[in-house]
Design a protein around this motif. Structure first.
Motif, short mmCIF file in Angstrom:
data_model
loop_
_atom_site.label_atom_id
_atom_site.label_comp_id
_atom_site.label_asym_id
_atom_site.label_seq_id
_atom_site.Cartn_x
_atom_site.Cartn_y
_atom_site.Cartn_z
N UNK A 57 1.23 51.39 29.07
CA UNK A 57 0.73 51.01 30.40
C UNK A 57 -0.71 50.53 30.29
N UNK A 58 -1.53 51.23 29.52
CA UNK A 58 -2.92 50.80 29.34
C UNK A 58 -3.00 49.40 28.75
N UNK A 59 -2.20 49.15 27.72
CA UNK A 59 -2.19 47.84 27.08
C UNK A 59 -1.66 46.77 28.02
N UNK A 60 -0.64 47.08 28.80
CA UNK A 60 -0.06 46.13 29.73
C UNK A 60 -1.05 45.78 30.84
N UNK A 61 -1.73 46.77 31.37
CA UNK A 61 -2.72 46.53 32.42
C UNK A 61 -3.87 45.69 31.88
N UNK A 62 -4.32 46.00 30.67
CA UNK A 62 -5.42 45.25 30.07
C UNK A 62 -5.04 43.79 29.87
N UNK A 63 -3.87 43.53 29.31
CA UNK A 63 -3.47 42.14 29.07
C UNK A 63 -3.18 41.42 30.39
N UNK A 95 5.45 42.90 33.91
CA UNK A 95 5.82 44.09 34.68
C UNK A 95 7.32 44.35 34.66
N UNK A 96 8.12 43.30 34.52
CA UNK A 96 9.57 43.46 34.56
C UNK A 96 10.18 43.82 33.21
N UNK A 97 9.47 43.55 32.12
CA UNK A 97 10.05 43.80 30.80
C UNK A 97 10.18 45.30 30.55
N UNK A 111 0.60 53.78 39.56
CA UNK A 111 -0.49 53.22 40.36
C UNK A 111 -1.22 52.12 39.60
N UNK A 112 -1.42 52.30 38.30
CA UNK A 112 -2.06 51.26 37.49
C UNK A 112 -1.23 49.98 37.49
N UNK A 113 0.08 50.12 37.35
CA UNK A 113 0.96 48.95 37.37
C UNK A 113 0.98 48.31 38.76
N UNK A 114 0.91 49.14 39.80
CA UNK A 114 0.87 48.60 41.16
C UNK A 114 -0.42 47.84 41.40
N UNK A 115 -1.51 48.29 40.80
CA UNK A 115 -2.78 47.59 40.92
C UNK A 115 -2.70 46.19 40.33
N UNK A 116 -2.00 46.06 39.22
CA UNK A 116 -1.81 44.74 38.61
C UNK A 116 -1.02 43.84 39.55
N UNK A 117 0.06 44.38 40.10
CA UNK A 117 0.88 43.57 41.00
C UNK A 117 0.10 43.18 42.26
N UNK A 118 -0.70 44.09 42.78
CA UNK A 118 -1.52 43.79 43.95
C UNK A 118 -2.53 42.69 43.65
N UNK A 119 -3.17 42.76 42.50
CA UNK A 119 -4.16 41.74 42.13
C UNK A 119 -3.50 40.37 41.98
N UNK A 120 -2.30 40.36 41.40
CA UNK A 120 -1.59 39.09 41.26
C UNK A 120 -1.20 38.53 42.63
N UNK A 121 -0.78 39.39 43.54
CA UNK A 121 -0.41 38.94 44.88
C UNK A 121 -1.63 38.43 45.65
N UNK A 122 -2.75 39.13 45.56
CA UNK A 122 -3.96 38.67 46.23
C UNK A 122 -4.42 37.32 45.68
N UNK A 123 -4.32 37.14 44.36
CA UNK A 123 -4.71 35.88 43.75
C UNK A 123 -3.77 34.76 44.17
N UNK A 124 -2.50 35.03 44.21
CA UNK A 124 -1.52 34.02 44.55
C UNK A 124 -1.63 33.57 46.01
#
Length: 163
Positions: A57-63, A95-97, A111-124
């Motif tokens: 999860x740490x590595x996924x969030x970082x990348x 996130x889906x893999x 929550x960390x994974x949800x933060x990534x999804x939220x950031x992607x949604x805000x950017x999009x």
């Protein structure tokens, strides 16, 4: 010698003896600690010694955040369709893999994974961080990460019983 004996002989500090019904192994834990890796990378998933996915999860969030920063730098030269395609290809695919493995995650990792999804949604959607995320995710037809994991498990279970 048996293949297991060849593997054990690779480590100098382990003594062993083969019996007819089993193998008794004596090891010196302190000397092996330096040769044991702290994590294992297999099929794109990183597992640590406790078989948890915290390292993954740490590595996924970082990348993911690294990809999002690069996309942010290029958003002025991309159309909305191109940005949607890139974000979906990079972030949603990360996130889906192996999403089924995320059923064992604790709330902090989810929550960390949800933060990534939220950031992607805000950017999009070009929204601010202060915007409520639920309507944004709904407009993109994205589920929350924990719901998405549960939905994936239910689909797999249903398809198993169906066929």
């Amino acid at each position: 010698m048996l293949p297991l004996g060849q593997i054990i002989n690779y480590f100098n500090n382990i003594s062993f003896h083969f019996y007819a019904d089993d193998i008794k192994i004596k090891d010196h834990i302190r000397s092996l600690d330096s040769s044991v890796k702290s994590s294992l990378w297999n099929l794109g998933v990183m597992l640590d010694k406790s078989m948890s996915l915290d390292c993954h999860v740490r590595q996924l969030v970082h990348s993911s955040f690294s990809h999002l920063r690069n996309i942010t730098k290029l958003k002025s030269v991309m159309s909305q369709d191109e940005m949607e395609m890139i974000i979906h290809d990079l972030i949603a695919s990360l996130l889906d893999y192996c999403k089924c493995l995320f059923t064992c995650l604790n709330k902090t990792s989810l929550h960390c994974l949800q933060t990534v999804q939220n950031a992607a949604a805000w950017l999009l959607t070009k929204s601010t961080r202060r915007s409520h995320i639920t309507p944004i995710l709904s407009s993109l037809h994205w589920l929350l990460v924990n719901f998405s994991v549960n939905f994936n498990i239910l689909i797999l279970t249903f398809s198993r019983f169906l066929f």
